[in-house]
Design a protein around this motif. Structure first.
Motif, PDB file in Angstrom:
ATOM      1  N   LYS A 264      46.125  46.589  35.788  1.00 36.41           N
ATOM      2  CA  LYS A 264      45.809  48.021  35.783  1.00 36.41           C
ATOM      3  C   LYS A 264      44.446  48.256  36.437  1.00 36.41           C
ATOM      4  O   LYS A 264      44.273  49.192  37.231  1.00 36.41           O
ATOM      5  CB  LYS A 264      45.816  48.554  34.352  1.00 36.41           C
ATOM      6  CG  LYS A 264      45.558  50.026  34.245  1.00 36.41           C
ATOM      7  CD  LYS A 264      45.616  50.484  32.794  1.00 36.41           C
ATOM      8  CE  LYS A 264      45.237  51.945  32.688  1.00 36.41           C
ATOM      9  NZ  LYS A 264      45.151  52.392  31.304  1.00 36.41           N
ATOM     10  N   LYS A 265      43.482  47.412  36.124  1.00 37.42           N
ATOM     11  CA  LYS A 265      42.145  47.535  36.708  1.00 37.42           C
ATOM     12  C   LYS A 265      42.186  47.323  38.220  1.00 37.42           C
ATOM     13  O   LYS A 265      41.549  48.050  38.980  1.00 37.42           O
ATOM     14  CB  LYS A 265      41.183  46.548  36.047  1.00 37.42           C
ATOM     15  CG  LYS A 265      39.760  46.673  36.513  1.00 37.42           C
ATOM     16  CD  LYS A 265      39.197  48.043  36.175  1.00 37.42           C
ATOM     17  CE  LYS A 265      37.766  48.173  36.598  1.00 37.42           C
ATOM     18  NZ  LYS A 265      37.224  49.486  36.294  1.00 37.42           N
TER      19      LYS A 265
ATOM     20  N   THR B 242      43.589  50.384  39.880  1.00 36.06           N
ATOM     21  CA  THR B 242      42.583  51.442  39.879  1.00 36.06           C
ATOM     22  C   THR B 242      41.552  51.211  40.979  1.00 36.06           C
ATOM     23  O   THR B 242      41.167  52.141  41.690  1.00 36.06           O
ATOM     24  CB  THR B 242      41.881  51.510  38.504  1.00 36.06           C
ATOM     25  OG1 THR B 242      42.864  51.745  37.493  1.00 36.06           O
ATOM     26  CG2 THR B 242      40.846  52.615  38.458  1.00 36.06           C
TER      27      THR B 242
ATOM     28  N   ASN C 291      43.163  51.954  44.398  1.00 35.16           N
ATOM     29  CA  ASN C 291      43.276  53.400  44.592  1.00 35.16           C
ATOM     30  C   ASN C 291      41.929  54.012  44.943  1.00 35.16           C
ATOM     31  O   ASN C 291      41.827  54.863  45.827  1.00 35.16           O
ATOM     32  CB  ASN C 291      43.850  54.075  43.342  1.00 35.16           C
ATOM     33  CG  ASN C 291      45.312  53.806  43.168  1.00 35.16           C
ATOM     34  OD1 ASN C 291      46.015  53.444  44.105  1.00 35.16           O
ATOM     35  ND2 ASN C 291      45.791  53.970  41.952  1.00 35.16           N
ATOM     36  N   ARG C 292      40.903  53.594  44.264  1.00 38.99           N
ATOM     37  CA  ARG C 292      39.562  54.123  44.518  1.00 38.99           C
ATOM     38  C   ARG C 292      39.088  53.769  45.930  1.00 38.99           C
ATOM     39  O   ARG C 292      38.476  54.587  46.610  1.00 38.99           O
ATOM     40  CB  ARG C 292      38.579  53.599  43.472  1.00 38.99           C
ATOM     41  CG  ARG C 292      37.184  54.113  43.629  1.00 38.99           C
ATOM     42  CD  ARG C 292      37.160  55.604  43.393  1.00 38.99           C
ATOM     43  NE  ARG C 292      35.850  56.114  43.727  1.00 38.99           N
ATOM     44  CZ  ARG C 292      35.586  57.373  43.918  1.00 38.99           C
ATOM     45  NH1 ARG C 292      36.525  58.280  43.785  1.00 38.99           N
ATOM     46  NH2 ARG C 292      34.385  57.769  44.219  1.00 38.99           N
TER      47      ARG C 292
END
Length: 77
Positions: free
Chosen positions: A35-36, A39, A42-43
């Motif tokens: 999940k990290k 993220t 995506n960032r």
């Protein structure tokens, strides 16, 4: 090198896994780290979209970002 922050809950599970040998935490750790990573990816795409030097690069990054987020083609401008 950049610093990356994780939740205290995930950190606690990693500590238990390595120091206390509680292997039952492995699946939760894997999911939390995945999940990290999502993220972070995506960032990075969003940042590229906002700071790309050319219009083509901005549009490419924007499309990749929207694809990763699961925004349908019919909902995009």
């Amino acid at each position: 090198m950049k610093n990356i922050m994780i939740s205290s809950e995930l950190f606690g599970k990693i500590i238990k896994y390595h120091l206390l040998d509680q292997k039952r935490e492995a699946e939760d750790i894997r999911k939390g780290l995945e999940k990290k990573l999502d993220t972070m990816a995506n960032r990075e795409l969003y940042s590229k979209y906002k700071t790309a030097p050319t219009e083509e690069e901005r549009e490419k990054s924007r499309q990749e970002y929207l694809d990763r987020k699961g925004i349908p083609e019919s909902f995009r401008w």
